[in-house]
Design a protein around this motif. Structure first.
Motif, PDB file in Angstrom:
ATOM      1  N   THR A   1       0.912  -1.378   0.020  1.00 43.15           N
ATOM      2  CA  THR A   1      -0.056   0.027   0.128  1.00 43.15           C
ATOM      3  C   THR A   1       0.897   1.315  -0.113  1.00 43.15           C
ATOM      4  OG1 THR A   1      -1.796  -1.124   1.218  1.00 43.15           O
ATOM      5  CG2 THR A   1      -1.749   1.202   1.283  1.00 43.15           C
TER       6      THR A   1
ATOM      7  N   ALA B   1       2.632   1.689  -3.382  1.00 49.21           N
ATOM      8  CA  ALA B   1       1.795   2.382  -4.143  1.00 49.21           C
ATOM      9  C   ALA B   1       1.609   3.773  -4.145  1.00 49.21           C
ATOM     10  CB  ALA B   1       0.398   1.601  -4.219  1.00 49.21           C
TER      11      ALA B   1
ATOM     12  N   ALA C   1       2.574   6.622  -6.629  1.00 47.30           N
ATOM     13  CA  ALA C   1       1.704   7.725  -7.168  1.00 47.30           C
ATOM     14  C   ALA C   1       2.345   9.192  -6.936  1.00 47.30           C
ATOM     15  CB  ALA C   1       0.228   7.546  -6.600  1.00 47.30           C
TER      16      ALA C   1
ATOM     17  N   GLU D   1      -4.772  12.006 -12.387  1.00 48.38           N
ATOM     18  CA  GLU D   1      -5.087  10.720 -12.314  1.00 48.38           C
ATOM     19  C   GLU D   1      -3.990  10.057 -11.191  1.00 48.38           C
ATOM     20  OE1 GLU D   1      -7.201   8.317 -13.634  1.00 48.38           O
ATOM     21  OE2 GLU D   1      -8.104  10.230 -14.218  1.00 48.38           O
ATOM     22  N   HIS D   2      -2.904  10.453 -11.175  1.00 51.63           N
ATOM     23  CA  HIS D   2      -1.811  10.014 -10.067  1.00 51.63           C
ATOM     24  C   HIS D   2      -2.067  10.818  -8.877  1.00 51.63           C
ATOM     25  CE1 HIS D   2       0.812   7.893 -12.676  1.00 51.63           C
ATOM     26  NE2 HIS D   2       1.061   8.877 -13.560  1.00 51.63           N
TER      27      HIS D   2
ATOM     28  N   LYS E   1      -5.130  11.445  -7.838  1.00 56.19           N
ATOM     29  CA  LYS E   1      -6.300  10.679  -7.521  1.00 56.19           C
ATOM     30  C   LYS E   1      -5.924   9.496  -6.648  1.00 56.19           C
ATOM     31  CE  LYS E   1     -10.980   8.682  -8.528  1.00 56.19           C
ATOM     32  NZ  LYS E   1     -10.736   7.668  -7.707  1.00 56.19           N
ATOM     33  N   THR E   2      -5.145   8.854  -7.144  1.00 57.63           N
ATOM     34  CA  THR E   2      -4.483   7.550  -6.715  1.00 57.63           C
ATOM     35  C   THR E   2      -3.807   7.711  -5.302  1.00 57.63           C
ATOM     36  OG1 THR E   2      -4.075   6.344  -8.746  1.00 57.63           O
ATOM     37  CG2 THR E   2      -2.951   5.604  -6.902  1.00 57.63           C
TER      38      THR E   2
ATOM     39  N   ASP F   1      -6.479   8.798  -2.601  1.00 49.67           N
ATOM     40  CA  ASP F   1      -7.470   7.341  -2.416  1.00 49.67           C
ATOM     41  C   ASP F   1      -6.497   6.736  -1.252  1.00 49.67           C
ATOM     42  OD1 ASP F   1      -9.435   8.183  -3.788  1.00 49.67           O
ATOM     43  OD2 ASP F   1      -9.160   6.887  -5.327  1.00 49.67           O
ATOM     44  N   LEU F   2      -5.060   6.492  -1.463  1.00 51.01           N
ATOM     45  CA  LEU F   2      -4.186   5.553  -0.755  1.00 51.01           C
ATOM     46  C   LEU F   2      -3.940   6.425   0.571  1.00 51.01           C
ATOM     47  CD1 LEU F   2      -2.027   4.137  -3.648  1.00 51.01           C
ATOM     48  CD2 LEU F   2      -3.722   2.923  -2.110  1.00 51.01           C
TER      49      LEU F   2
END
Length: 231
Positions: A50, A53, A57, A186-187, A189-190, A193-194
């Motif tokens: 996690t 990632a 991002a 997009e990155h 957003k990722t 979220d994480l």
């Protein structure tokens, strides 16, 4: 608060809200790797994968932000180049028009229309100005004008090409900047979220009503006196 909701407007050279959001995400990922918190968060589902990632991002988002700024710089330069190329092209066309007036004004004034004399060239669109230039070059392939040499015609054609290429370059940079910003979002957003996933785990592990939780809540950017929520 969900940082992605602050970044939907079209940014200028650099979207500082995105920069801050990615920096916060990076800081939270670093905090989660600390020995003081790692095992506790792992028990709540925050694995190394996690965090990897999340780091990826953040890193990719920053790269795309930097690339977007580079595209902006290229766009500004190409815009300046296009303006200069248009100015040079208009000067070349005026030279031809002046020669046409010299030759035809008193003998065949109707011939002046073939050189777009009387038209407002400076106010023409790019496409129209290029078309006008093509027409004048075609006419010069069969007609001679005083002072207009083959070198003059070649130079006019080169000015047309420079103008067209400058515009194409500008459009390329505009498209590149748009694509880079979309990728950065997009990155982001990722990463968001994480980052929120980590924060919820930390919020549960270090509740706000426990005074001992204060240092941890600070490191994970959690509110000191209430539960962590997003909206």
């Amino acid at each position: 608060m969900d940082e992605t909701k602050k970044t939907n407007r079209e940014p200028g050279a650099l979207n500082y809200a995105q920069v801050v959001s990615l920096d916060v995400a990076a800081q939270i990922a670093a905090a989660a790797r600390k020995p003081a918190y790692h095992a506790t968060l792992l028990a709540r589902g925050i694995t190394d994968e996690t965090l990897d990632a999340l780091d990826t991002a953040v890193s990719e988002g920053k790269k795309e932000q930097a690339a977007a700024v580079e595209s902006d710089t290229g766009q500004w330069v190409s815009t300046s180049n296009e303006k200069l190329a248009r100015k040079e092209l208009l000067a070349g066309l005026r030279e031809v028009q002046t020669a046409a007036r010299q030759k035809w004004t008193r003998t065949q004034p109707a011939a002046l229309k073939g050189y777009y004399i009387g038209e407002n060239l400076p106010n023409m669109s790019r496409a129209t100005l290029v078309q006008v230039t093509e027409g004048i070059l075609l006419r010069l392939s069969t007609q001679t004008l005083p002072g207009i040499t083959p070198e003059t015609i070649t130079a006019l054609a080169a000015k047309r090409d420079t103008y067209v290429e400058a515009n194409q370059s500008q459009l390329g940079f505009i498209a590149g900047a748009k694509a880079r910003r979309e990728a950065a979002l997009e990155h982001l957003k990722t990463a968001t979220d994480l980052r929120i996933e980590v924060q919820f785990a930390a919020d549960a592990a270090y509740p706000f009503d426990n005074p001992k939780s204060a240092p941890a809540r600070t490191e994970f950017a959690l509110p000191p006196n209430r539960r962590f929520v997003t909206r």
